[in-house]
Enzyme design. Structure first.
Site: not given
Ligand SMILES: NC(=O)c1ccc[n+]([C@@H]2O[C@H](COP(=O)([O-])OP(=O)(O)OC[C@H]3O[C@@H](n4cnc5c(N)ncnc54)[C@H](OP(=O)(O)O)[C@@H]3O)[C@@H](O)[C@H]2O)c1
Length: 275
Positions: A52, A108, A228, A230
């Protein structure tokens, strides 16, 4: 039990908070502030990764929050291109995050090089024996790759982080994880906000007087899966954490289960990342 202290037991005797803060895709002061706000809100588990490229910001936000290290749950991950330098990569992550140890360290992505992947897991076991890591996990592993670890080392990792949201519920992989005492963690838990537009989710948000994000995050908790989410916005960070004081009726959990569309939004571990 207050939601700050809500935890699930892992198979290795440790425990993990039931919700985490996703640290991907936020940089600079915005990320420092987001992490700090999350910690002040009550999130204790921070989902980080060398990939990240913001672990220093995560560490700074955690330090500024003033939350004691022993109350935090810090998880990070090693990327396949770093498999040959496991100790160095771990050490850089540890320094950037400002901690002597990690609560959990994950592979990862499995990558395409099985010997390198297994060697890395072995090194991670050494780091665990040295007290530098508490729990070991994997992310994006195929079922056969979980079995390879068991065959080689006689244990399953205790965590499996996978893409999981209403459109891609991962019921089969979660079932396999449960049978092997591997705790599922849902990444992209709200499908990067796409699943918040579903008619079912919107209808349930109205029924429960909650937001669509809260309905989807509560659905994960009802399945004992750790979401989790974000966000870099304080109001959303707080909204996403406020999911403990209501429950979904079984019929409504099933209605969300039925949004399964069988398609990943993210990458496919069979081909990503390339060797
Ligand atoms: N292990 C892996 O391969 C892998 C892959 C992908 C992700 N991850 C982990 O999973 C975490 C979360 O996944 P993600 O970031 O892909 O997706 P997510 O948490 O499903 O969605 C994040 C998106 O949704 C928006 N958002 C967040 N809360 C909201 C709400 N209450 N209402 C409306 N929109 C909202 C955020 O915008 P804003 O930030 O602009 O609010 C961002 O654009 C990552 O940060 C990372 O730690 C791991």
């Amino acid at each position: 039990m207050s939601q700050i202290n809500a935890r699930m037991d892992l198979a290795d005797g440790h425990s993990i908070p039931t919700i985490g803060f996703g640290c991907y895709d936020g940089y600079g002061d915005e990320m420092v502030q987001a992490v700090r706000t999350a910690a002040e809100t009550g999130y204790r588990y921070f989902d980080s990764a060398e990939r990240y490229r913001n672990e220093k910001e995560v560490g700074k936000g955690l330090a500024e929050s003033g939350v004691r290290r022993e109350d935090l749950y810090i998880l990070s991950k090693i990327w396949p291109s770093s498999f040959g330098q496991t100790e160095e990569t771990f050490d850089q992550t540890r320094r950037d995050l400002g901690t002597d140890y990690l609560d959990a360290y994950l592979i990862h992505w499995p990558g395409q090089d099985k010997p390198a992947r297994l060697k890395t897991y072995e090194k991670m076991m050494d780091l665990r024996s040295a007290g530098k890591i508490r729990s070991l996990g994997v992310s994006n592993f195929l079922p056969e790759q979980m079995e390879e670890i068991k065959e080689e080392f006689g244990e399953y990792p205790v965590i499996h982080e996978m893409e999981c949201h209403p459109s891609y519920g991962q019921r089969e992989l979660i079932f396999r994880c449960r049978a092997r005492k591997m705790q599922p963690i849902a990444y992209s838990p709200i499908n990067r906000a796409v699943d918040l537009n579903s008619d079912t989710v919107r209808r349930l948000a109205e029924k429960y007087g909650r937001t669509p994000a809260q309905i989807v995050l509560r659905w994960h908790l009802e399945h004992s899966v750790i979401p989790i989410p974000k966000s870099v916005h304080g109001d959303r960070i707080r909204e996403n954490f406020d999911v403990y004081h209501f429950e979904l009726d079984v019929a409504d959990i099933i209605a969300i289960d039925e949004l399964e569309a069988g398609a990943r939004a993210g990458k496919d571990p069979r081909t990503f990342p390339e060797a």
